[in-house]
Design a protein around this motif. Sequence first.
Motif, PDB file in Angstrom:
ATOM      1  N   ARG A  35       0.810  -1.217   0.000  1.00 48.54           N
ATOM      2  CA  ARG A  35       0.000   0.000   0.000  1.00 48.54           C
ATOM      3  C   ARG A  35       0.841   1.264   0.000  1.00 48.54           C
ATOM      4  N   GLY A  36       1.919   1.316   0.738  1.00 50.07           N
ATOM      5  CA  GLY A  36       2.716   2.531   0.846  1.00 50.07           C
ATOM      6  C   GLY A  36       2.263   3.382   2.023  1.00 50.07           C
ATOM      7  N   LYS A  37       3.170   4.227   2.504  1.00 46.35           N
ATOM      8  CA  LYS A  37       2.907   5.026   3.699  1.00 46.35           C
ATOM      9  C   LYS A  37       1.821   6.073   3.478  1.00 46.35           C
ATOM     10  N   PHE A  38       1.730   6.630   2.275  1.00 45.14           N
ATOM     11  CA  PHE A  38       0.679   7.622   2.026  1.00 45.14           C
ATOM     12  C   PHE A  38      -0.698   6.999   2.183  1.00 45.14           C
ATOM     13  N   MET A  39      -0.879   5.792   1.666  1.00 44.48           N
ATOM     14  CA  MET A  39      -2.164   5.119   1.802  1.00 44.48           C
ATOM     15  C   MET A  39      -2.425   4.698   3.242  1.00 44.48           C
ATOM     16  N   GLU A  40      -1.358   4.281   3.946  1.00 41.94           N
ATOM     17  CA  GLU A  40      -1.534   3.917   5.354  1.00 41.94           C
ATOM     18  C   GLU A  40      -2.000   5.115   6.177  1.00 41.94           C
ATOM     19  N   GLY A  83      -5.374  10.538   7.949  1.00 37.17           N
ATOM     20  CA  GLY A  83      -4.650  10.933   9.146  1.00 37.17           C
ATOM     21  C   GLY A  83      -3.452  11.813   8.838  1.00 37.17           C
ATOM     22  N   THR A  84      -2.331  11.542   9.525  1.00 38.07           N
ATOM     23  CA  THR A  84      -1.139  12.377   9.432  1.00 38.07           C
ATOM     24  C   THR A  84       0.057  11.535   9.022  1.00 38.07           C
ATOM     25  N   LEU A  85       0.848  12.065   8.094  1.00 38.94           N
ATOM     26  CA  LEU A  85       2.091  11.420   7.674  1.00 38.94           C
ATOM     27  C   LEU A  85       3.260  12.291   8.119  1.00 38.94           C
ATOM     28  N   PHE A  86       4.151  11.698   8.901  1.00 37.14           N
ATOM     29  CA  PHE A  86       5.320  12.417   9.403  1.00 37.14           C
ATOM     30  C   PHE A  86       6.555  11.953   8.642  1.00 37.14           C
ATOM     31  N   LEU A  87       7.129  12.848   7.846  1.00 35.55           N
ATOM     32  CA  LEU A  87       8.322  12.544   7.059  1.00 35.55           C
ATOM     33  C   LEU A  87       9.537  13.127   7.764  1.00 35.55           C
ATOM     34  N   ASP A  88      10.296  12.268   8.430  1.00 26.88           N
ATOM     35  CA  ASP A  88      11.491  12.711   9.141  1.00 26.88           C
ATOM     36  C   ASP A  88      12.680  12.730   8.184  1.00 26.88           C
ATOM     37  N   GLU A  89      13.607  13.675   8.407  1.00 26.33           N
ATOM     38  CA  GLU A  89      14.801  13.854   7.575  1.00 26.33           C
ATOM     39  C   GLU A  89      14.424  13.994   6.106  1.00 26.33           C
ATOM     40  N   LEU A 108       6.097  16.349  -4.547  1.00 22.28           N
ATOM     41  CA  LEU A 108       5.479  17.638  -4.874  1.00 22.28           C
ATOM     42  C   LEU A 108       4.063  17.441  -5.413  1.00 22.28           C
ATOM     43  N   ARG A 109       3.901  16.460  -6.282  1.00 22.30           N
ATOM     44  CA  ARG A 109       2.567  16.209  -6.836  1.00 22.30           C
ATOM     45  C   ARG A 109       1.602  15.743  -5.750  1.00 22.30           C
ATOM     46  N   ALA A 110       2.092  14.895  -4.848  1.00 18.98           N
ATOM     47  CA  ALA A 110       1.235  14.407  -3.770  1.00 18.98           C
ATOM     48  C   ALA A 110       0.772  15.549  -2.875  1.00 18.98           C
ATOM     49  N   VAL A 111       1.682  16.494  -2.598  1.00 19.22           N
ATOM     50  CA  VAL A 111       1.342  17.629  -1.744  1.00 19.22           C
ATOM     51  C   VAL A 111       0.442  18.609  -2.495  1.00 19.22           C
ATOM     52  N   GLN A 112       0.749  18.827  -3.763  1.00 19.30           N
ATOM     53  CA  GLN A 112       0.053  19.851  -4.536  1.00 19.30           C
ATOM     54  C   GLN A 112      -1.334  19.419  -4.983  1.00 19.30           C
ATOM     55  N   ASP A 113      -1.445  18.163  -5.448  1.00 15.69           N
ATOM     56  CA  ASP A 113      -2.710  17.699  -6.029  1.00 15.69           C
ATOM     57  C   ASP A 113      -3.440  16.669  -5.168  1.00 15.69           C
ATOM     58  N   GLY A 114      -2.785  16.202  -4.106  1.00 16.37           N
ATOM     59  CA  GLY A 114      -3.413  15.163  -3.301  1.00 16.37           C
ATOM     60  C   GLY A 114      -3.512  13.850  -4.028  1.00 16.37           C
ATOM     61  N   GLN A 119      -3.151   4.072 -12.966  1.00 16.92           N
ATOM     62  CA  GLN A 119      -3.785   5.341 -12.641  1.00 16.92           C
ATOM     63  C   GLN A 119      -3.290   5.833 -11.274  1.00 16.92           C
ATOM     64  N   SER A 120      -3.339   7.151 -11.121  1.00 19.07           N
ATOM     65  CA  SER A 120      -2.975   7.741  -9.824  1.00 19.07           C
ATOM     66  C   SER A 120      -4.136   7.566  -8.848  1.00 19.07           C
ATOM     67  N   ALA A 121      -3.831   7.714  -7.567  1.00 18.07           N
ATOM     68  CA  ALA A 121      -4.853   7.536  -6.530  1.00 18.07           C
ATOM     69  C   ALA A 121      -4.926   8.779  -5.658  1.00 18.07           C
ATOM     70  N   LYS A 122      -6.125   9.140  -5.261  1.00 15.92           N
ATOM     71  CA  LYS A 122      -6.336  10.282  -4.387  1.00 15.92           C
ATOM     72  C   LYS A 122      -6.039   9.896  -2.932  1.00 15.92           C
ATOM     73  N   VAL A 123      -5.409  10.812  -2.203  1.00 16.62           N
ATOM     74  CA  VAL A 123      -5.151  10.591  -0.774  1.00 16.62           C
ATOM     75  C   VAL A 123      -5.477  11.856   0.002  1.00 16.62           C
ATOM     76  N   ASP A 124      -5.898  11.660   1.235  1.00 22.44           N
ATOM     77  CA  ASP A 124      -6.177  12.780   2.144  1.00 22.44           C
ATOM     78  C   ASP A 124      -5.225  12.654   3.330  1.00 22.44           C
ATOM     79  N   VAL A 125      -4.114  13.368   3.267  1.00 23.25           N
ATOM     80  CA  VAL A 125      -3.054  13.227   4.261  1.00 23.25           C
ATOM     81  C   VAL A 125      -2.650  14.589   4.787  1.00 23.25           C
ATOM     82  N   ARG A 126      -2.574  14.702   6.120  1.00 26.45           N
ATOM     83  CA  ARG A 126      -1.968  15.876   6.749  1.00 26.45           C
ATOM     84  C   ARG A 126      -0.458  15.621   6.810  1.00 26.45           C
TER      85      ARG A 126
END
Length: 520
Positions: free
Chosen positions: A229-234, A238-244, A257-263, A272-279
């Motif tokens: 699944r990947g961390k964005f889908m997990e 909720g919230t994804l914390f990207l350290d370093e 950048l695309r994930a942040v800009q377009d979700g 196909q790309s997938a939509k995510v709702d991540v803080r």
Amino acid sequence: MDQTASPNVLVVDDDPVQRRLLKAAVEHMGGNAFMAEDGDIALEFLTTTRDPIAIVVLDLKMPRMDGLEVMRRMTQSGIEVPVIVQTGHGGIETVVEAMRAGAFDFVVKPVAPERLAVSIRNALKVDQSEERHAGFRMDPGTGMVSASPAMERVMHLAQRAAASLIPVVIEGESGVGKEKIARTIQRASDRRHKPFVTVNCGAIPDKLVESVLFGHERGAFTGATEKHRGKFMEANGGTLFLDEIGDLSPDIQVKLLRAVQDGEIETVGARQSAKVDVRLISATNKNLIEEVKAGRFREDLYYRLNVFPITVPPLRNRKEDVPMLVRSFADRFGREHGLRGPVSISPEVLAMLTAYDWPGNVRQLENAVFRAVVLCDDGLLTPDLFPQIAAQLPGYDVREAGAGQRVAVSDAPSLSMPDVPLQRGFAESQQRVVSGLSLGDLGATAKTGSAARGMINAIGDDGELRTLNEVEEEVIRFALQFYSGQMSEVARRLGIGRSTLYRKIKDYGIDAGKTFEIEA
């Protein structure tokens, strides 16, 4: 009288304005304030009053009798009242002496009423077995302990960030608690019951970063036998914390950048790309704007992520937090280690740990206390349980002992450190300084070749000023020797980036692997 509900606090300060301010702060928190304008009056009051005093707030710098002498006479008279010292003119050495004399805590003038209230509540709770740290500014979910104004500002910013979905970048050295700040934001937000997923970008091999973050389909590449699944889908919802985050490669930065800009995310091998709702909350120990200037971090991604920056100061610049952190860690590890009673901490330990510079920040302090609690046999933490720390401070002679053995600590009257004002930061107090030499002395030293260890000559053998390049090369050589070739530490101490340090080493033809001998 219930001292916890309405404590009697004796304020000792020669400044009438400070006395009024402290009186107002004590009364604001529901306490009863008694005033003394000097040490003699305070000691007489403590020995004659019928009102039990719960806390003494004591100014260290007073005429006739200073705060340290007041504390010594209190000890001689058997007056066992927790003392909170306040200082505005002294430095780390003065604070260390106060902690060694038995001070419970210290505050720096001008002290905020909230900060004083926290310290008083902690002192009132310290002997209780339950909720010993209820007075701390602590987030119940993360264990964040703060007392310094700098960390109070950080916690305030974290609370403000939690009120929205604004992208946050937490900056600070390794070990300062960036992930704890991120969890504080998560727990104070509307997503507190949603997933909180962490990723250490610097610990993932470059070839696996894309798959870890965005997932992959079965058969997307050799070895991909199952769908991931990947961390964005997990973290979806909720919230994804990207350290370093500064360690991400340019290719991954584009996808991020695309994930942040377009979700939207592109799963490896998916059509196909997938939509995510991540803080998204990011963290770094690098200076991202410098990384942008150097071309290692995308400028467009930087401005997308760095909307709400929070800078966490290193522990050496917020020493007010050290006593509270030590007590908090000792209490927690004591319970986890199954000790029967609460862990006590000797004044000498608090003095030593407050004096130390903590290059590894809160993480290093936590590990040091953990080790000491495990080795502790009688519930009292003493300096011999911190041999690695004591070995790096003047005035202590602690050697590693075998299991169950205690080693004596040298009885030095005080740590040999310059009295640096607290407002300038504690880091300066640990620096090696050479004072009292005039330019003439420097010139004479240069001509005779008898430079003291750590002394950089400004005058060359010809009696003229040396060039900046010559001095800089000598400083770098000395730093490499002084910090045993630890490039990160050398770069940090010199105030330059590692890439700049490597470039200068190459330019000056310095063999970084060599141990440089500096004449005494």
